[in-house]
Structure formats: structure tokens, C-alpha cells
Design a protein around this motif. Sequence first.
Motif, PDB file in Angstrom:
ATOM      1  N   GLN A 159       0.830  -1.198   0.000  1.00 32.97           N
ATOM      2  CA  GLN A 159       0.000   0.000   0.000  1.00 32.97           C
ATOM      3  C   GLN A 159       0.863   1.247   0.000  1.00 32.97           C
ATOM      4  N   LEU A 160       0.333   2.303  -0.579  1.00 35.07           N
ATOM      5  CA  LEU A 160       0.979   3.608  -0.610  1.00 35.07           C
ATOM      6  C   LEU A 160       0.020   4.608   0.010  1.00 35.07           C
ATOM      7  N   LYS A 161       0.423   5.211   1.134  1.00 33.81           N
ATOM      8  CA  LYS A 161      -0.421   6.162   1.851  1.00 33.81           C
ATOM      9  C   LYS A 161       0.068   7.580   1.551  1.00 33.81           C
ATOM     10  N   PHE A 162      -0.886   8.452   1.279  1.00 34.29           N
ATOM     11  CA  PHE A 162      -0.584   9.844   0.931  1.00 34.29           C
ATOM     12  C   PHE A 162      -0.747  10.707   2.177  1.00 34.29           C
ATOM     13  N   MET A 169       3.945   7.145   2.393  1.00 33.63           N
ATOM     14  CA  MET A 169       4.296   6.037   3.261  1.00 33.63           C
ATOM     15  C   MET A 169       4.097   4.735   2.504  1.00 33.63           C
ATOM     16  N   PHE A 170       5.097   3.872   2.520  1.00 29.65           N
ATOM     17  CA  PHE A 170       5.045   2.569   1.870  1.00 29.65           C
ATOM     18  C   PHE A 170       4.791   1.520   2.947  1.00 29.65           C
ATOM     19  N   SER A 171       3.795   0.632   2.712  1.00 26.87           N
ATOM     20  CA  SER A 171       3.478  -0.346   3.753  1.00 26.87           C
ATOM     21  C   SER A 171       3.095  -1.701   3.159  1.00 26.87           C
ATOM     22  N   TYR A 172       3.121  -2.687   4.038  1.00 27.89           N
ATOM     23  CA  TYR A 172       2.715  -4.053   3.731  1.00 27.89           C
ATOM     24  C   TYR A 172       1.522  -4.382   4.628  1.00 27.89           C
ATOM     25  N   GLY A 173       0.491  -5.005   4.051  1.00 26.17           N
ATOM     26  CA  GLY A 173      -0.675  -5.408   4.827  1.00 26.17           C
ATOM     27  C   GLY A 173      -0.874  -6.913   4.772  1.00 26.17           C
ATOM     28  N   ARG A 174      -1.262  -7.487   5.915  1.00 28.69           N
ATOM     29  CA  ARG A 174      -1.548  -8.917   6.005  1.00 28.69           C
ATOM     30  C   ARG A 174      -2.930  -9.089   6.625  1.00 28.69           C
ATOM     31  N   GLN A 175      -3.888  -9.592   5.835  1.00 24.16           N
ATOM     32  CA  GLN A 175      -5.239  -9.822   6.332  1.00 24.16           C
ATOM     33  C   GLN A 175      -5.295 -11.163   7.060  1.00 24.16           C
TER      34      GLN A 175
END
Length: 176
Positions: A159-162, A169-175
Motif C-alpha cells: 500500500q501507498l499512503k498519501f 508512506m510505503f506499507s505491507y498489509g496482512r489480512q
Amino acid sequence: MSLSTLSRFCLVAALSVSFASAHADATSRYCPDFLAVQGAPEPAHRGEFTFSPYTHHFSNNPEHKKVVLVAIDEQLPGDRLCGVSFFSNSFGQPSVYVYAGQQFNNLWGVPQLFAKVTGGIMYGYVAPYENKVPLNYKGFNPAIIPSVGYKLTQHDSVQLKFLGTAALMFSYGRQF
């Protein structure tokens, strides 16, 4: 941010995920019921853990510190969510963001592409950096964070958060 602070963030996130998983059945919620879309199908996943190891600032301020974030969301019917994130802000101060939001799946007909918008209250920008975020009152300020993401697998995404005009912000998500 020191390694011990990062370790504390990760520990809090891991304990939150463990607590949520161990103490929740399929129908209990930690988010307020009014956030869920009544009559919408239950989400495919109970929640999401997010980790961000890197944030790119648009300005080259020598006071900027490394930003690290951990977050946990609860997924709700109607592609809604609520959650909390713990992070070190751009000036190395421990911070928290409590939020609710909406996810938009299948963007432009691409099943893996999605967007999210969250809004809530952030705490953490205190003296001498209280003027670095708008509408700050004693460290508390409202925040709206849009993001786009790409599902790598059924459970994993990037994900890329503005972050306004300040950063990406660059992130990794795990559901789960």
C-alpha cells in the motif's frame, strides 16, 4: 527511532493481533456497530495488520527521523474498517492514530487494485513540532489519509499512503 522503540511497536501490534484473534468470534466486533453497513455481507477477513518500514518525505528537513508504523484494522460489512496505528512521527515522537474508513475494491476493473480512505484523530505532534500538522491542539489533530494498494495474494498487499503535502508512506498489509 531506536531499536527498542521499534521492538515495543511490534510487540504492541503482535499482542493486539493475538488478543483480537483469541477473544473474538465471527460475530463480535471491537468497532462501533454504526460503522458497519447494515445488511451488507460479512467481510472475507476479520482484520488486517499493517507494517510500514519506510516513508519518503517531500522536503529535505535535517530534523526528519525515520518513520516506522504498525497498525491493526477490523474489517466491517460494507468494506468499512476501523483501527489504530502506532508510529514514530517525522520528528521521532511516539504517535497514535485512531480511525475509521472505507475501502474501495476492484478499481478500474482490476481485482487486485484497491483504495482506502481513513479519517480520525491523531496524537503525537507535541512541542516543539506542534505546528507541523494543521489544527493541532495539545498534540491532538484530525487526520484524513487516502491510500492505494495492490493485493499480492488473498492475504497480502502493498500500500501507498498519501500523507498530505508532507510524505508518501510505503506499507505491507496482512489480512487475517
